[in-house]
Design a protein around this motif. Sequence first.
Motif, PDB file in Angstrom:
ATOM      1  N   LEU A  30     -70.837   3.458 -21.717  1.00  0.00           N
ATOM      2  CA  LEU A  30     -69.947   4.616 -21.681  1.00  0.00           C
ATOM      3  C   LEU A  30     -70.425   5.710 -22.636  1.00  0.00           C
ATOM      4  O   LEU A  30     -70.337   6.903 -22.332  1.00  0.00           O
ATOM      5  N   ARG A  31     -70.944   5.322 -23.802  1.00  0.00           N
ATOM      6  CA  ARG A  31     -71.498   6.303 -24.738  1.00  0.00           C
ATOM      7  C   ARG A  31     -72.691   7.028 -24.117  1.00  0.00           C
ATOM      8  O   ARG A  31     -72.878   8.237 -24.331  1.00  0.00           O
ATOM      9  N   SER A  32     -73.503   6.329 -23.347  1.00  0.00           N
ATOM     10  CA  SER A  32     -74.644   6.969 -22.697  1.00  0.00           C
ATOM     11  C   SER A  32     -74.194   8.002 -21.677  1.00  0.00           C
ATOM     12  O   SER A  32     -74.798   9.071 -21.554  1.00  0.00           O
ATOM     13  N   VAL A  33     -73.119   7.704 -20.964  1.00  0.00           N
ATOM     14  CA  VAL A  33     -72.585   8.677 -20.015  1.00  0.00           C
ATOM     15  C   VAL A  33     -72.027   9.893 -20.763  1.00  0.00           C
ATOM     16  O   VAL A  33     -72.241  11.043 -20.369  1.00  0.00           O
ATOM     17  N   VAL A  39     -75.964  11.522 -15.492  1.00  0.00           N
ATOM     18  CA  VAL A  39     -77.125  10.686 -15.765  1.00  0.00           C
ATOM     19  C   VAL A  39     -77.205   9.569 -14.727  1.00  0.00           C
ATOM     20  O   VAL A  39     -76.189   9.012 -14.314  1.00  0.00           O
ATOM     21  N   ALA A  40     -78.422   9.282 -14.281  1.00  0.00           N
ATOM     22  CA  ALA A  40     -78.614   8.218 -13.294  1.00  0.00           C
ATOM     23  C   ALA A  40     -78.416   6.861 -13.941  1.00  0.00           C
ATOM     24  O   ALA A  40     -78.693   6.668 -15.128  1.00  0.00           O
ATOM     25  N   ARG A  41     -77.957   5.915 -13.157  1.00  0.00           N
ATOM     26  CA  ARG A  41     -77.766   4.557 -13.664  1.00  0.00           C
ATOM     27  C   ARG A  41     -79.084   3.966 -14.159  1.00  0.00           C
ATOM     28  O   ARG A  41     -79.114   3.232 -15.146  1.00  0.00           O
ATOM     29  N   GLU A  70     -68.951   9.876  -9.917  1.00  0.00           N
ATOM     30  CA  GLU A  70     -70.264  10.309  -9.479  1.00  0.00           C
ATOM     31  C   GLU A  70     -70.318  11.825  -9.446  1.00  0.00           C
ATOM     32  O   GLU A  70     -69.356  12.492  -9.073  1.00  0.00           O
ATOM     33  N   ALA A  71     -71.453  12.347  -9.899  1.00  0.00           N
ATOM     34  CA  ALA A  71     -71.635  13.794  -9.888  1.00  0.00           C
ATOM     35  C   ALA A  71     -71.763  14.276  -8.454  1.00  0.00           C
ATOM     36  O   ALA A  71     -72.130  13.522  -7.548  1.00  0.00           O
ATOM     37  N   ALA A  72     -71.483  15.566  -8.249  1.00  0.00           N
ATOM     38  CA  ALA A  72     -71.417  16.109  -6.891  1.00  0.00           C
ATOM     39  C   ALA A  72     -72.755  16.066  -6.182  1.00  0.00           C
ATOM     40  O   ALA A  72     -72.845  15.745  -5.002  1.00  0.00           O
ATOM     41  N   ALA A  73     -73.845  16.393  -6.881  1.00  0.00           N
ATOM     42  CA  ALA A  73     -75.140  16.508  -6.216  1.00  0.00           C
ATOM     43  C   ALA A  73     -76.047  15.355  -6.622  1.00  0.00           C
ATOM     44  O   ALA A  73     -76.320  15.171  -7.808  1.00  0.00           O
ATOM     45  N   VAL A  87     -73.984   9.722 -12.631  1.00  0.00           N
ATOM     46  CA  VAL A  87     -72.579   9.566 -12.996  1.00  0.00           C
ATOM     47  C   VAL A  87     -72.299  10.440 -14.213  1.00  0.00           C
ATOM     48  O   VAL A  87     -73.184  10.762 -15.001  1.00  0.00           O
ATOM     49  N   ASP A  88     -71.044  10.836 -14.336  1.00  0.00           N
ATOM     50  CA  ASP A  88     -70.638  11.686 -15.452  1.00  0.00           C
ATOM     51  C   ASP A  88     -69.248  11.263 -15.896  1.00  0.00           C
ATOM     52  O   ASP A  88     -68.502  10.601 -15.159  1.00  0.00           O
ATOM     53  N   LEU A  89     -68.913  11.652 -17.111  1.00  0.00           N
ATOM     54  CA  LEU A  89     -67.583  11.347 -17.631  1.00  0.00           C
ATOM     55  C   LEU A  89     -66.532  12.088 -16.807  1.00  0.00           C
ATOM     56  O   LEU A  89     -66.700  13.262 -16.476  1.00  0.00           O
TER      57      LEU A  89
END
Length: 399
Positions: A30-33, A39-41, A70-73, A87-89
């Motif tokens: 979660l800190r990485s996000v 950021v990609a998994r 998940e981010a839009a693009a 993915v993003d917060l």
Amino acid sequence: MPRTTAVLLDSPIPRAADSDRRRTSASVVLRSVLEHGPVARSTIARLTGLSPASVTDYCARFAELGFIREAAAPRRSNGVGRPHVPVDLDDSRFLVGGVHIAVPYTTVALLDLRGRVVARRELKHERTDPGWVLAHAADGLAALLAGAPDSRPLGIGVAAGGWVDRDFGTIVEHGLLGWRDVAVREVLGARTGLPVHVDGHARALVNGERLFGRARGSGSVLHLFVGNVVDAAFATNDAVHYGPRSQAGTIAHLPVPGGVEPCDCGRTGCLQVELSERTVCRRAREAGVVDGANPMHVVAAAAAGDPAAARLLVERARTTGRAAGLLLDVLNPETVVVTEIGIIHRADCLDALREAAGTDRAAHVLPTSFPDSVLAVAGGSVVLDVLYRDPLNAAPEAI
């Protein structure tokens, strides 16, 4: 041997180490996000050293809980193959409450998961008895939450100066307010129905800096808080040092060479009484700079060109720098963050502080990352630190 006994013996027994490992893994994902999103998994796996399968599992869990999305693009890797969906917060669903108890007033606030203040109020202390102050804070938070009906509160963080016992959720002693053994967590929890976490404001701001501020990524951080209360906190390897009963960081009675202010402890020249905002305001009144007790009026007078006001603020910053230099010598942190009104608003104060702390270390001495919202961030950071340390147990379903 009875079958039930055999089943019990054959069943895996959870180990504390397994629980700690899961908690740590969830935290670093979660800190990485938070730090790198979108950021990609696969990037999270590379950054954290966890397996791609583990990262995917944690991300799925966090998405289910509403912490990430998940981010839009989607992103493609070198233009070929399946796109990497970052993915993003998700900072739209949840809020945390922040309470900072100062001497003249209490700040109540709502913060999102990125530590950004979305609403706040200052509640002046018409009385200072704990029951009244805490009830007023609970009412203030309720009013703020009523203005955010589409967001769900995860919990409340309370920060204060003085001796604060995090484990028991109490303010053990706050001399300037006259408080002793105040069960803050119990009182606010009963009034709000939310989880409440309590900590000292210097420690809270160390966590705010390492999560959301310029100290992110530092191996060790010292925070020095200079207000009416003067205290410090030290974190290394992402862990704040508390000491027995959370008493670490008590520096109020460090002696200041040449100090002249009488202290309640019976000595003269203790750090807190020399640097207190009450002291700087009293000196400003004696110099004819202001006629009240608001330190921001001294800052305003200096900005308007009053040389006496500027001298008072620079000298206070210089004394703060000497204290910071002493702590630097003892603890040798990578980064020092100072919360003090002079250095927040004036370059000459920051220069004086850095010079007194040691010019060879000036680049590592920074003003707070939250100049316009430091007290609100202090309160919110108490509960956000809990979330990012143990996100699965701090999740909404666990509340």
